[in-house]
Design an enzyme around this catalytic site. Sequence first.
Site, short mmCIF file in Angstrom:
data_model
loop_
_atom_site.label_atom_id
_atom_site.label_comp_id
_atom_site.label_asym_id
_atom_site.label_seq_id
_atom_site.Cartn_x
_atom_site.Cartn_y
_atom_site.Cartn_z
N GLU A 96 0.83 -1.21 0.00
CA GLU A 96 0.00 0.00 0.00
C GLU A 96 0.86 1.26 0.00
O GLU A 96 0.49 2.27 -0.62
CB GLU A 96 -0.95 -0.01 1.20
CG GLU A 96 -2.12 -0.96 1.07
CD GLU A 96 -1.72 -2.43 1.12
OE1 GLU A 96 -2.39 -3.27 0.48
OE2 GLU A 96 -0.71 -2.75 1.79
N HIS B 276 -10.13 -6.73 9.35
CA HIS B 276 -10.54 -6.44 7.98
C HIS B 276 -11.95 -5.86 7.90
O HIS B 276 -12.54 -5.83 6.82
CB HIS B 276 -10.47 -7.70 7.11
CG HIS B 276 -9.09 -8.18 6.83
ND1 HIS B 276 -8.28 -8.72 7.81
CD2 HIS B 276 -8.36 -8.20 5.69
CE1 HIS B 276 -7.12 -9.06 7.27
NE2 HIS B 276 -7.13 -8.76 5.99
#
Length: 323
Positions: free
Chosen positions: A60, A129
Site C-alpha cells: 500500500e 478487515h
Amino acid sequence: MARLTMREAISQALWEEMERDPKVFIMGEEVGVWGGTYAVTRGFYDHFGPERVRDTPISEAAIVGAAIGAALVGLRPVAEIMTINFAFVAMDHIVNQAAKLHYMFGGQMVLPLVIRTVGGGGRQLGATHSQTPDAVFAHFPGLKVVAPGTPADAKGLLKAAIRCDDPVLFIEHATLYQLRGEVPEGDYTVPIGRSKVQREGRDVTIVTYSKMLDISLKAAEELAREDIEVEVVDLRTLRPLDMEPVLESVKKTNRAVVVEEGWKSYGVGAEVAARIYEEAFDYLDAPVKRVAQVEVPLPYNRTLEQLALPQVKDVVQAVKEVL
C-alpha cells in the site's frame, strides 16, 4: 434514469472518466487482469491496456507513494487500496504527504489523486478487515473524505473526485455493492462537501452516511407506520463537513439522532453532535442521541458480528427515546 447497483455505478464513473481524460489511470492490487477484488474494474484491462490499468505489488505504501508522484507530474491516478484497514500501512503517505504537499509548498503544485478503498463490517472478515475508521482520515485538513450511500451519489461523487485537484479518499462500503438505485444517465457530478436530505420528515432528524443511510431509511419506514415521521440527512462527505442541511433540519424537528457504523468514541457522530450543540442548542427539545457500533473489535462469528453492528431496531429505539 437507469437502475444500477452500487458496483455498476462506480464502474461506470471510472470508465467514463477514463474515456473522457487520457490522464486518468487506475493502479492497485488485482485491478487489472483479475478485474478488482469486488469486480469494479472487470473488463478495464482489456479495453484500456496495461499502461492505464496497472496491477501493483502488495504494498500500500508503494501504491499511494507512486500515485502521489504521478499526480505531482500531471496525471490523475485512481489508486485502489483493497480495504481501508490496509490504508494504515500507507498512513504517512496519505496524511503527511498527500494531504499536506499543496499547503506546505504554498500552492505551487496540485495533487489530483483519488484513493478508492472499501470499509465497513458485515461480511465476516474478522476484526482486522472489518473496521470503519473514517473519522481517523477525516481528522486531517487537506484530505477530502467521501463516503456515498446511494448508487447515484457514488457515481456523481467519484466523477467529481477524479476531476478534483485535491486528494480525495473515496470510501465504498463492503456490503453496499449490490444495493440498487436510480442513477441519472449521461455525464453528471455530485459536488463534494454537500450533505443532502434523503427523506423529509417532521418529528426527528437522523444524521447518517454510507451503509447507515440504508439502515436509517428502513428505520424511518418502520417508524412511519406508527405516525412518526423522520427526516434523514445524508452527510455524503465527511471532510469538508456540510452541517447546514443538518442544522436546518434540527431547527425544524428539534430532535436529533446520529447514526454511524464506526465506534462511538471520538467518531463522526461525536463531531456532528458537538456541532449541533454548538450551533443549534436552543432549538433542541431533547439531548442528541448517538447510535454506533459496540466498542469491541468486530467479531468473526456472524451472529455476534450483527449484534455488534447498528441495526434498524437500534435506530428505531433511539428515535423513540428522543421523543
